[in-house]
Design a protein around this motif. Structure first.
Motif, PDB file in Angstrom:
ATOM      1  N   LEU B 120      42.235  31.802  17.893  1.00  0.00           N
ATOM      2  CA  LEU B 120      40.943  31.138  17.839  1.00  0.00           C
ATOM      3  C   LEU B 120      39.898  32.224  17.996  1.00  0.00           C
ATOM      4  N   GLU B 121      38.970  32.251  17.112  1.00  0.00           N
ATOM      5  CA  GLU B 121      37.984  33.325  17.167  1.00  0.00           C
ATOM      6  C   GLU B 121      36.626  32.807  16.723  1.00  0.00           C
ATOM      7  N   PHE B 122      35.618  33.198  17.455  1.00  0.00           N
ATOM      8  CA  PHE B 122      34.253  32.830  17.098  1.00  0.00           C
ATOM      9  C   PHE B 122      33.597  33.996  16.386  1.00  0.00           C
ATOM     10  N   PHE B 123      32.935  33.719  15.295  1.00  0.00           N
ATOM     11  CA  PHE B 123      32.269  34.774  14.550  1.00  0.00           C
ATOM     12  C   PHE B 123      30.774  34.517  14.473  1.00  0.00           C
ATOM     13  N   GLY B 124      30.030  35.588  14.498  1.00  0.00           N
ATOM     14  CA  GLY B 124      28.578  35.465  14.400  1.00  0.00           C
ATOM     15  C   GLY B 124      27.932  36.813  14.637  1.00  0.00           C
ATOM     16  N   LEU B 125      26.749  36.783  15.154  1.00  0.00           N
ATOM     17  CA  LEU B 125      26.064  38.043  15.436  1.00  0.00           C
ATOM     18  C   LEU B 125      25.733  38.141  16.913  1.00  0.00           C
ATOM     19  N   CYS B 126      26.022  39.299  17.488  1.00  0.00           N
ATOM     20  CA  CYS B 126      25.622  39.533  18.865  1.00  0.00           C
ATOM     21  C   CYS B 126      24.113  39.771  18.851  1.00  0.00           C
ATOM     22  N   SER B 127      23.471  39.611  19.995  1.00  0.00           N
ATOM     23  CA  SER B 127      22.011  39.619  19.965  1.00  0.00           C
ATOM     24  C   SER B 127      21.380  40.896  19.404  1.00  0.00           C
ATOM     25  N   PRO B 128      21.903  42.066  19.717  1.00  0.00           N
ATOM     26  CA  PRO B 128      21.312  43.264  19.099  1.00  0.00           C
ATOM     27  C   PRO B 128      21.349  43.183  17.570  1.00  0.00           C
ATOM     28  N   CYS B 129      22.487  42.842  17.039  1.00  0.00           N
ATOM     29  CA  CYS B 129      22.638  42.775  15.588  1.00  0.00           C
ATOM     30  C   CYS B 129      21.780  41.660  15.000  1.00  0.00           C
ATOM     31  N   TRP B 130      21.640  40.614  15.729  1.00  0.00           N
ATOM     32  CA  TRP B 130      20.875  39.487  15.236  1.00  0.00           C
ATOM     33  C   TRP B 130      19.391  39.861  15.127  1.00  0.00           C
ATOM     34  N   GLU B 131      18.912  40.519  16.164  1.00  0.00           N
ATOM     35  CA  GLU B 131      17.510  40.933  16.153  1.00  0.00           C
ATOM     36  C   GLU B 131      17.257  41.919  15.022  1.00  0.00           C
ATOM     37  N   GLN B 132      18.181  42.822  14.880  1.00  0.00           N
ATOM     38  CA  GLN B 132      18.105  43.791  13.786  1.00  0.00           C
ATOM     39  C   GLN B 132      18.032  43.070  12.446  1.00  0.00           C
ATOM     40  N   GLN B 133      18.802  42.003  12.359  1.00  0.00           N
ATOM     41  CA  GLN B 133      18.861  41.209  11.139  1.00  0.00           C
ATOM     42  C   GLN B 133      17.539  40.487  10.876  1.00  0.00           C
ATOM     43  N   GLU B 134      17.004  39.924  11.916  1.00  0.00           N
ATOM     44  CA  GLU B 134      15.733  39.203  11.832  1.00  0.00           C
ATOM     45  C   GLU B 134      14.630  40.121  11.319  1.00  0.00           C
ATOM     46  N   ALA B 135      14.652  41.344  11.846  1.00  0.00           N
ATOM     47  CA  ALA B 135      13.624  42.319  11.492  1.00  0.00           C
ATOM     48  C   ALA B 135      13.604  42.578   9.993  1.00  0.00           C
ATOM     49  N   LYS B 136      14.770  42.574   9.391  1.00  0.00           N
ATOM     50  CA  LYS B 136      14.894  42.885   7.966  1.00  0.00           C
ATOM     51  C   LYS B 136      14.369  41.776   7.069  1.00  0.00           C
ATOM     52  N   SER B 137      14.413  40.540   7.562  1.00  0.00           N
ATOM     53  CA  SER B 137      14.018  39.402   6.728  1.00  0.00           C
ATOM     54  C   SER B 137      12.530  39.437   6.372  1.00  0.00           C
TER      55      SER B 137
END
Lengths: 137, 137
Positions: B120-137
DNA sequence: GTTATTGCAAACAATTTGCACCCAC
DNA sequence: GTGGGTGCAAATTGTTTGCAATAAC
């Protein structure tokens, strides 16, 4: 949790692979495992490690999961395999609790992790393959 | 189940990839997906498919799991991902119910399948990566 | 026009396979 | 001795990358 199958009939190297997985107590790639084993068994070939791991998997003693990079990580079946994995940086942080569906939402807040999806998969042998396996033992 | 992130800003081909995954409605390898898409877009390159899938994953629109053979299988995140997978022949049969720990034992009998382990594994973005991602949008 | 996206082909990396050798039983 | 297990190197296969050409806005 019966993992009978055939704990017997293990090759010398297969035993060592299993022992090393036990000692390291963390998922590891076949290549890294090979490097570790080679410190003690300098002549051990990489192919042997792959072949051994495959057999141990079929016997139900070893499990594998895919890292985000694509490579396979191996560990004993006894080892917990619940992770929080970042799709971008690939970081996997182990989870202590055994999870359920809605738990994803909780995680989203408590762990400051944006959960996109989760996977749950059961691995083993279907009856045809199992019988075929029994026959070989 | 909010998958917001940035459903916008999708490339023409990325849209098509997503549409095809939706149409096929079953996990598929990048190579097969490429073959499918090429029937309509003969000039579509394999690399574009891989690049598109990667982006769709980071956006939380597509998920992937590893087949027993090692290749990655892609599908929309909406698609259920609970399987009973044979380590030997690689057959994956979908599960209808959303499972729990002890369910493994039940499966062992009801499905005539020898369960070795499950993941069982949860996938997504950890907060650092998520923020980095947001910045790019 | 400027910037991001694509196709193509070459590069990579993990894994598998062929085969001669060697060990265990 | 015989059959399976092994090392080595070559072959495969899925995936990624570099770069010039192209499409999007």
């Amino acid at each position: 949790m019966s993992q009978s199958s055939s704990t017997d009939r293990l090759t010398h190297y297969q035993e060592q692979i299993l022992a090393t997985l036990k000692r390291l107590d963390a998922p590891i790639s076949a290549q890294d495992l090979h490097a570790h084993l080679r410190q003690v068994q300098p002549r051990l070939g990489l192919a042997t490690v792959y072949r051994g791991l495959e057999i141990l998997k079929i016997k139900g003693l070893v499990q594998s999961r895919a890292a985000v990079t694509g490579e396979a990580l191996y560990s004993r079946v006894e080892q917990d395999q619940h992770y929080l994995t970042c799709l971008q940086c690939g970081t996997s942080t182990p989870l202590t609790l055994c999870p359920v569906q809605e738990m994803a939402n909780q995680l989203q807040q408590s762990k400051s992790f944006k959960v996109y999806y989760h996977t749950l998969e059961f691995f083993g042998l279907c009856s045809p393959c199992w019988e075929q396996q029994e026959a070989k033992s």
